[in-house]
Structures are given as C-alpha cells and as structure tokens.
Design an enzyme around this catalytic site. Structure first.
Site, short mmCIF file in Angstrom:
data_model
loop_
_atom_site.label_atom_id
_atom_site.label_comp_id
_atom_site.label_asym_id
_atom_site.label_seq_id
_atom_site.Cartn_x
_atom_site.Cartn_y
_atom_site.Cartn_z
N ASP A 1 40.03 40.27 25.74
CA ASP A 1 41.42 40.51 26.10
C ASP A 1 41.54 41.96 26.55
OD1 ASP A 1 44.34 40.36 26.30
OD2 ASP A 1 44.17 38.60 25.03
N GLY B 1 38.53 43.94 28.41
CA GLY B 1 38.19 43.87 29.82
C GLY B 1 39.20 43.08 30.63
N ASP B 2 38.84 42.82 31.88
CA ASP B 2 39.66 42.07 32.83
C ASP B 2 38.92 40.78 33.15
OD1 ASP B 2 40.71 40.97 35.24
OD2 ASP B 2 41.49 42.93 35.83
N PHE B 3 39.50 39.63 32.81
CA PHE B 3 38.74 38.39 32.99
C PHE B 3 38.56 37.98 34.45
CE2 PHE B 3 42.85 36.89 30.88
CZ PHE B 3 43.57 36.71 32.06
N HIS C 1 49.04 29.81 33.25
CA HIS C 1 50.40 29.76 33.78
C HIS C 1 50.86 31.10 34.36
CE1 HIS C 1 51.58 30.98 29.51
NE2 HIS C 1 52.19 31.89 30.23
#
Length: 352
Positions: free
Chosen positions: A214, A240-242, A260
């Site tokens: 996350d 991190g950035d997924f 969503h």
C-alpha cells in the site's frame, strides 16, 4: 459455485433488514443520497424532458447535456426507486412519475419537493456537478479531490483506516472460508491498508505468510497492528505504487476495494500485473462494491454515485464485467460470491 450466478458465502447479505453489517450502518447514514438523486432529476428537468417518450441513455445525455461518467447509474437508480422504467436500453417515466412529477398534471408534487428541499438546506451541487461535468466534488484541474487529503491528516487517516478495518473484518470472515487455504503457503494483499485482512488470514492459518502493499508511510501503523495480533513474524509491508512497482508474487493475490477507484484501462493493467504475480496453480481474489449484473440493486447504485462524487476516476462495474477482465488476463473464474459490506468477491485460478 461459478461465475454464472452469485452464490452466498455462508449467508445472504442483501443490505437490508438488520444492522449487523458495517455497510448497512453506512448506507443508513447516507440515506440523504436517495433524496438528492430525486432532487437532481427534478432540477435537471428529466421527467419533463422524457414526457411520454422512451429514450436511450445517450439520448437523455444529449438532451440534458450530461456527462457519460455517472449518467447510467443515475438513471438506473431512479429506475430502482420506481420513478423510471427501464425497457432494454430505453428509459421512460414510470406511472408514478407521470402522475406526480410532470408539471402539467393536477397531482404534480415536484414543485413542492423542490421548495422543501431548498428550505431543508439540501446541497445538490455535488451531484448535479458530477452529472453535468463528470467531476468529483471539489476536483481541481490536476484531478485532486479533497477526499484524498485525508492521507495527510493523521486524525482523519486513523478514522478512515478504522472504517476500512471494519469492512475488511466482515469480508475477511468469509474469505477465510472461501478458499482451501491449506493448498497455499503465501499471499499478497494489494492495497491492503495497514494489514487488517492479512492479519486475519495469518491468524486463521498459521502456515501462511503474506505481504501487504500500500502507500508508503503506513509502515508504523502496520507494524503496530501485526504486533498486537501476534503475526508480525509472518507478515511484511511494502510501500509503493501498484501501477508502477512490481507486485509481490505469491500463491494468492488479493485486490480488495481497489478497482472501483480507477477507469477501465487502469483496471485491466492492474489485473494483468496481478495475474502475472500469481504462482501457477494459484488464485487471484477480487472483492469490491460492485453493481449487480441487472443494475437494479438500489444501495449499490447509490453507493456508486457516492464514490464518483468523492473520487476523480471512480466508476461502478458489475461482476460480469470483472469476470471478463479476469478471463482476458488468462485466469479462470471459479466462484462469484456475495460477501459482507455490500461487496462481491470473484475467485479466479491460474493454470498450473
């Protein structure tokens, strides 16, 4: 259980009746949204423009000069309320709307509704703004909305994460039973907050070890939670950035309440990355506040509108759409489940 129909894991969670589900309480607090949808329809002149016609969603959009992002949920919500009738891809006024919401009929109550709405101080601007422009409330030109600022406020962040923990606790009780976890040894929870769901799984199955990915900066909150739950030795946190970083590979990947918030192309990108990170023979679990396939469940439609008002790119989607994306990612959908917190979960397996 297959994707052809939604099976209930344990019991049904229709979003009504008792208040044992956290989202039942949330929807009670958001009851004002139903009246806002009706008031927005009156303000936009929807019932008058329809008259005795049956029009498609694009035709309604063109006549009322609406943005496509939220229009369909808006119309489907009015149909679920009983004020519109949906026939195939066309919408028309219901008998109640014809009788009470057209200005030239003797029983017209729309004017009184509008007057009392003003007297009660109901703020229609966020919803009508969304319908006209497609933008979330307070969205600036860079796409930022005030809702995202909670991550910079420790007090509001604690409230937010507490609510997310409430939802994931209810959902986790079903996910613990939804898979044969004995055949897996590792899992990764993508967008897993401070690790509440991961801690539930690790607590239920001592042989499991897991990773939570996350936002950077949640590490201290994660460390405290997993230490309190007695599972710190088997769980780790990755900030991190997924979309840009590698997803932690595992036998089972979980994407909960993530899709969503993003438009279609970002969803397919993320599902493709997740499918690649799942071990052969493993599974991808996706759960979210999905619309029902018939787009007729009132709470789900209203919730989708609320999310779009809060988030710049959020849009609703159905289990059937999600199953299609998972299939395109090379996975086989084996189960579609209604779970608590007004969520739907899809389980998809990767070929061995």
């Amino acid at each position: 259980m297959t994707a052809d129909g939604i099976a209930a894991a344990g019991r049904e969670f229709p979003g009504g009746g008792g208040l044992d589900d956290p989202f039942d309480v949330m929807m009670l607090g958001w009851s004002f949204m139903r009246s806002r949808v009706v008031s927005a329809a009156l303000e936009l002149g929807l019932f008058t423009r329809l008259g005795e016609q049956a029009l498609t969603e694009p035709e309604i959009r063109a006549r009322l000069e609406l943005h496509p992002r939220a229009c369909r949920e808006f119309l489907d919500a009015l149909a679920a309320f009983g004020l519109l009738v949906r026939d195939g891809d066309r919408y028309r006024n219901s008998p109640a709307a014809v009788r009470y919401l057209l200005p030239d009929v003797p029983g017209y109550v729309g004017g009184f509704l509008g007057t009392t709405t003003e007297l009660l101080g109901q703020d229609q601007a966020p919803l009508t703004g969304l319908l006209r422009s497609g933008n979330a409330r307070g969205q600036n030109q860079g796409g930022e909305v005030p809702f995202t600022r909670i991550f910079a406020d420790p007090v509001r962040l604690e409230f937010f994460l507490g609510a997310m923990d409430s939802f994931s606790t209810a959902i986790g009780a079903e996910l613990v039973k939804a898979l044969d976890w004995a055949q897996f040894s590792t899992f990764s929870d993508i967008g897993g907050g401070r690790g509440n769901l991961a801690a539930l799984l690790a607590g239920a199955y001592p042989h499991l070890s897991g990773t939570v990915l996350d936002r950077p900066g949640f590490d201290p909150l994660f460390d405290r939670l997993v230490e309190d739950r007695g599972v710190a030795g088997r769980l780790r946190y990755v900030g991190g950035d997924f979309f840009t970083d590698e997803l932690p590979p595992a036998d089972v990947l979980i994407l909960g309440g993530v899709l969503h918030d993003w438009p279609g192309e970002r969803r397919t990108l993320l599902l493709s990355k997740a499918a690649a990170a799942v071990s052969p023979g493993g599974a991808l679990v996706v759960y979210d506040t999905m619309l029902d396939d018939d787009r007729s469940r009132t709470d789900s439609l209203v919730l989708s509108l609320i999310m779009m008002m809060q988030s710049a790119q959020a849009t609703g989607f159905t289990p059937r759409q999600c199953a299609g994306w998972l299939t395109d990612a090379g996975l086989e959908v084996t189960a579609t489940l209604r779970v608590p917190a007004h969520n739907t979960a899809l389980i998809a397996r990767k070929p061995g």
